[in-house]
Design an enzyme around this catalytic site. Structure first.
Site, PDB file in Angstrom:
ATOM      1  N   ARG A  55       0.918  -1.193   0.047  1.00 34.40           N
ATOM      2  CA  ARG A  55      -0.492  -0.042   0.068  1.00 34.40           C
ATOM      3  C   ARG A  55       1.087   1.011   0.466  1.00 34.40           C
ATOM      4  NH1 ARG A  55      -5.590  -1.074   1.179  1.00 34.40           N
ATOM      5  NH2 ARG A  55      -6.144  -2.892  -0.029  1.00 34.40           N
ATOM      6  N   ARG A  91      -3.128   6.556  -0.610  1.00 36.24           N
ATOM      7  CA  ARG A  91      -4.269   7.669   0.684  1.00 36.24           C
ATOM      8  C   ARG A  91      -3.327   8.518   1.546  1.00 36.24           C
ATOM      9  NH1 ARG A  91      -9.216   4.645   2.578  1.00 36.24           N
ATOM     10  NH2 ARG A  91      -7.765   2.456   2.251  1.00 36.24           N
ATOM     11  N   ARG A 131      -6.409  10.897  -7.834  1.00 35.86           N
ATOM     12  CA  ARG A 131      -7.566  10.373  -8.216  1.00 35.86           C
ATOM     13  C   ARG A 131      -9.040  10.866  -7.521  1.00 35.86           C
ATOM     14  NH1 ARG A 131      -8.866   5.330  -5.311  1.00 35.86           N
ATOM     15  NH2 ARG A 131     -10.962   6.236  -5.983  1.00 35.86           N
ATOM     16  N   ASP A 190      -6.633  -3.823  -8.047  1.00 38.59           N
ATOM     17  CA  ASP A 190      -7.055  -4.264  -6.537  1.00 38.59           C
ATOM     18  C   ASP A 190      -7.399  -5.773  -6.450  1.00 38.59           C
ATOM     19  OD1 ASP A 190      -8.858  -3.128  -4.316  1.00 38.59           O
ATOM     20  OD2 ASP A 190      -9.095  -5.311  -5.265  1.00 38.59           O
ATOM     21  N   TYR A 221     -14.624 -12.287   0.145  1.00 40.15           N
ATOM     22  CA  TYR A 221     -15.353 -11.254  -0.489  1.00 40.15           C
ATOM     23  C   TYR A 221     -16.426 -11.959  -1.454  1.00 40.15           C
ATOM     24  CZ  TYR A 221     -11.890  -8.238   1.391  1.00 40.15           C
ATOM     25  OH  TYR A 221     -10.677  -7.298   1.713  1.00 40.15           O
TER      26      TYR A 221
HETATM   27  O1  CP3 Z   1       0.563   0.373  -2.746  1.00 39.53           O
HETATM   28  C1  CP3 Z   1      -0.173  -1.135  -2.858  1.00 39.53           C
HETATM   29  O2  CP3 Z   1      -0.232  -1.167  -2.809  1.00 39.53           O
HETATM   30  C2  CP3 Z   1      -1.250  -0.973  -4.058  1.00 39.53           C
HETATM   31  C3  CP3 Z   1      -1.998  -1.333  -4.492  1.00 39.53           C
HETATM   32  C4  CP3 Z   1      -3.094  -2.216  -3.632  1.00 39.53           C
HETATM   33  C5  CP3 Z   1      -4.617  -1.880  -4.002  1.00 39.53           C
HETATM   34  N1  CP3 Z   1      -4.927  -3.053  -3.425  1.00 39.53           N
HETATM   35  C6  CP3 Z   1      -5.179  -0.520  -4.112  1.00 39.53           C
HETATM   36  C7  CP3 Z   1      -6.298  -0.280  -3.172  1.00 39.53           C
HETATM   37  C8  CP3 Z   1      -3.434  -4.021  -3.493  1.00 39.53           C
HETATM   38  C9  CP3 Z   1      -2.458  -4.417  -3.591  1.00 39.53           C
HETATM   39  C10 CP3 Z   1      -4.529  -3.711  -2.953  1.00 39.53           C
HETATM   40  C11 CP3 Z   1      -4.514  -5.413  -2.896  1.00 39.53           C
HETATM   41  C12 CP3 Z   1      -5.636  -5.485  -1.735  1.00 39.53           C
HETATM   42  N2  CP3 Z   1      -7.367  -4.760  -2.256  1.00 39.53           N
HETATM   43  C13 CP3 Z   1      -5.731  -6.476  -1.028  1.00 39.53           C
HETATM   44  C14 CP3 Z   1      -5.277  -7.681  -0.517  1.00 39.53           C
HETATM   45  C15 CP3 Z   1      -3.672  -6.624   0.358  1.00 39.53           C
HETATM   46  C16 CP3 Z   1      -4.204  -6.474   2.165  1.00 39.53           C
HETATM   47  O3  CP3 Z   1      -3.802  -5.365   1.769  1.00 39.53           O
HETATM   48  O4  CP3 Z   1      -4.509  -7.050   2.449  1.00 39.53           O
HETATM   49  C17 CP3 Z   1      -7.523  -5.971  -0.754  1.00 39.53           C
HETATM   50  C18 CP3 Z   1      -7.689  -7.351   0.741  1.00 39.53           C
HETATM   51  C19 CP3 Z   1      -7.838  -4.627  -1.272  1.00 39.53           C
HETATM   52  C20 CP3 Z   1      -9.772  -5.197  -1.040  1.00 39.53           C
HETATM   53  C21 CP3 Z   1      -9.462  -3.574  -0.941  1.00 39.53           C
HETATM   54  N3  CP3 Z   1      -9.272  -2.827  -1.859  1.00 39.53           N
HETATM   55  C22 CP3 Z   1      -9.895  -2.756   0.435  1.00 39.53           C
HETATM   56  C23 CP3 Z   1     -10.324  -3.603   1.832  1.00 39.53           C
HETATM   57  C24 CP3 Z   1      -9.818  -1.722   0.006  1.00 39.53           C
HETATM   58  C25 CP3 Z   1      -9.861  -0.517   0.452  1.00 39.53           C
HETATM   59  C26 CP3 Z   1     -11.158  -0.195   1.317  1.00 39.53           C
HETATM   60  C27 CP3 Z   1     -11.407   1.087   2.202  1.00 39.53           C
HETATM   61  O5  CP3 Z   1     -12.045   2.484   1.500  1.00 39.53           O
HETATM   62  O6  CP3 Z   1     -10.747   1.833   3.008  1.00 39.53           O
HETATM   63  C28 CP3 Z   1      -9.869  -1.366  -1.413  1.00 39.53           C
HETATM   64  C29 CP3 Z   1      -9.949  -0.583  -2.221  1.00 39.53           C
HETATM   65  C30 CP3 Z   1      -8.227   0.254  -2.803  1.00 39.53           C
HETATM   66  N4  CP3 Z   1      -7.151  -0.700  -2.773  1.00 39.53           N
HETATM   67  C31 CP3 Z   1      -7.704   1.343  -1.961  1.00 39.53           C
HETATM   68  C32 CP3 Z   1      -6.346   1.230  -2.570  1.00 39.53           C
HETATM   69  C33 CP3 Z   1      -5.235   2.432  -2.692  1.00 39.53           C
HETATM   70  C34 CP3 Z   1      -8.132   2.263  -1.456  1.00 39.53           C
HETATM   71  C35 CP3 Z   1      -8.890   3.292  -2.198  1.00 39.53           C
HETATM   72  C36 CP3 Z   1      -8.810   4.062  -2.720  1.00 39.53           C
HETATM   73  O7  CP3 Z   1      -7.942   5.050  -3.031  1.00 39.53           O
HETATM   74  O8  CP3 Z   1      -9.857   5.357  -2.669  1.00 39.53           O
END
Ligand code: CP3
Length: 349
Positions: free
Chosen positions: A29, A33, A42, A78, A153
């Site tokens: 991550r 954000r 974004r 994602d 999910y």
């Molecule tokens: O730097 C990185 O790691 C970027 C890429 C990345 C994202 N998601 C971007 C993202 C990666 C590797 C993921 C994987 C992901 N997504 C996982 C596995 C990694 C982990 O954290 O265990 C999981 C479980 C997800 C599912 C998911 N997608 C969640 C739980 C969320 C958060 C929701 C929230 O708003 O709190 C997301 C959304 C997401 N994916 C964001 C990002 C940067 C945040 C959304 C945003 O910026 O609007």
């Protein structure tokens, strides 16, 4: 595509068990954000839409490398992107996570689940743009979600505290469970193939929620499918395997076949290494919360973690170390604290 020659990139060298010139570091991550430049680009664009806009996904992927001197970029995408590309009704709700239009609960639902057969050209184009911006010391890490985490999910319909519907299906309807796994594996493998064909230098399999399972359930219901995905890129690129709270599963997870094992912050790296089926490269494991604790704390933790990795390597239970957090960067993290942590990781012997 001819694959880039990253023989001398510290992250790839470490992943292959060679001794790099400096400890490679990337943070899960790292894109996202915590960065004001991420929030700016974004603005007004839906999360999942942004994963299908090549210039935008490339810009977001490169932002943290530019800012923090990371040794690796993690593809901005994602775990649900391949589902979306296959035509599954899925959305990412801010502050919550992936939410399904209709959950998968029965054998009929499983049989109707779309399968991704084609390449995802937007992601391939984004990867090509990223590779044009990285130098040959900076690795591009692609990733896919593991079938268990994706299944959770799909079955729960969204993020879950206890994964109870998922575990109920596993035990009450094992045939439906295995059918769902069989349907997910090709979708995940074809999304991974898109990334490999486009030129990623390494990959991570994220099984974020595997830590909720007993070892017996993991072995019977998950391990064969994760192993199949990892086997599809064996010898092509280095493979990293990670899950949260998987201390008790590290032995079983290491049997899935990755060169590198990600470890969350709960288990010291030298202890983790004694659990592997055979010696592996360690990845981890600074507690992401401690990025908020100031540079003296960070320095002390970095020294402790590097010592633990060095002990594991000296004792023959590990073959290298890639520095990372124990899970993702928290959105409230000060980006300057990340830059400072990376500097400390590179400079501490
Ligand atoms: O730097 C990185 O790691 C970027 C890429 C990345 C994202 N998601 C971007 C993202 C990666 C590797 C993921 C994987 C992901 N997504 C996982 C596995 C990694 C982990 O954290 O265990 C999981 C479980 C997800 C599912 C998911 N997608 C969640 C739980 C969320 C958060 C929701 C929230 O708003 O709190 C997301 C959304 C997401 N994916 C964001 C990002 C940067 C945040 C959304 C945003 O910026 O609007």
């Amino acid at each position: 595509m001819t694959r880039r020659d990253l023989t001398h990139a510290p992250l790839v060298e470490a992943a292959l068990g060679r001794t790099p010139r400096r400890t490679p570091v990337w943070f899960m991550r790292q894109a996202g954000r915590s960065l004001p430049e991420y929030r700016a680009v974004r603005e007004g664009i839906d999360m999942l839409d942004s994963c299908f806009i090549p210039e935008l996904l490339a810009e977001i992927t490169v932002q943290p490398v530019r800012r923090h001197d990371m040794d690796g970029a993690i593809l901005f995408s994602d775990i649900v992107v391949p589902l979306k590309a296959a035509g599954v009704d899925v959305d990412i709700v801010p502050g919550r996570g992936p939410v399904m239009g209709s959950p998968v609960r029965s054998r009929g639902d499983v049989d109707k689940l779309p399968v991704l057969e084609d390449a995802v050209p937007e992601v391939a184009a984004g990867i090509e743009a990223v590779l044009g911006e990285l130098n040959d010391s900076q690795a591009l890490i692609g990733f896919v979600g593991a079938p268990f985490t994706l299944a959770s999910y799909l079955i729960e319909g969204g993020p879950s505290k206890n994964h109870e519907k998922t575990k109920a299906m596993m035990h009450a309807e094992p045939d439906t469970w295995h059918a769902l796994m069989r349907r997910l594996v090709p979708t995940i493998m074809s999304f991974l193939k898109t990334q490999v064909d486009a030129g990623i230098d390494a990959m991570q399999l994220f099984d974020s929620w595997a830590g909720f399972l007993t070892e017996a359930d993991y072995r019977e219901h998950v391990l064969p499918y994760s192993a199949e995905i990892l086997a599809s890129v064996e010898g092509v690129i280095p493979r990293i395997h990670f899950g949260v709270a998987t201390g008790e599963l590290l032995g079983a997870m290491s049997e899935a076949g990755s060169e590198v094992m990600g470890v969350d912050w709960r288990v010291p790296l030298d202890t983790a290494a004694t659990r592997f089926a055979s010696p592996r490269v360690l990845q981890g494991n600074l507690d992401p919360a401690l990025l908020l604790a100031g540079s003296d704390v960070i320095r002390a933790e970095v020294i402790r973690i590097k010592d633990e990795a060095a002990r594991a390597i000296a004792s023959g239970t590990a073959t290298g170390h890639i520095f990372n957090l124990g899970h993702g960067v928290l959105p409230t993290t000060d980006p300057d604290a990340i830059t400072e942590a990376v500097r400390i990781i590179h400079e501490e012997a």
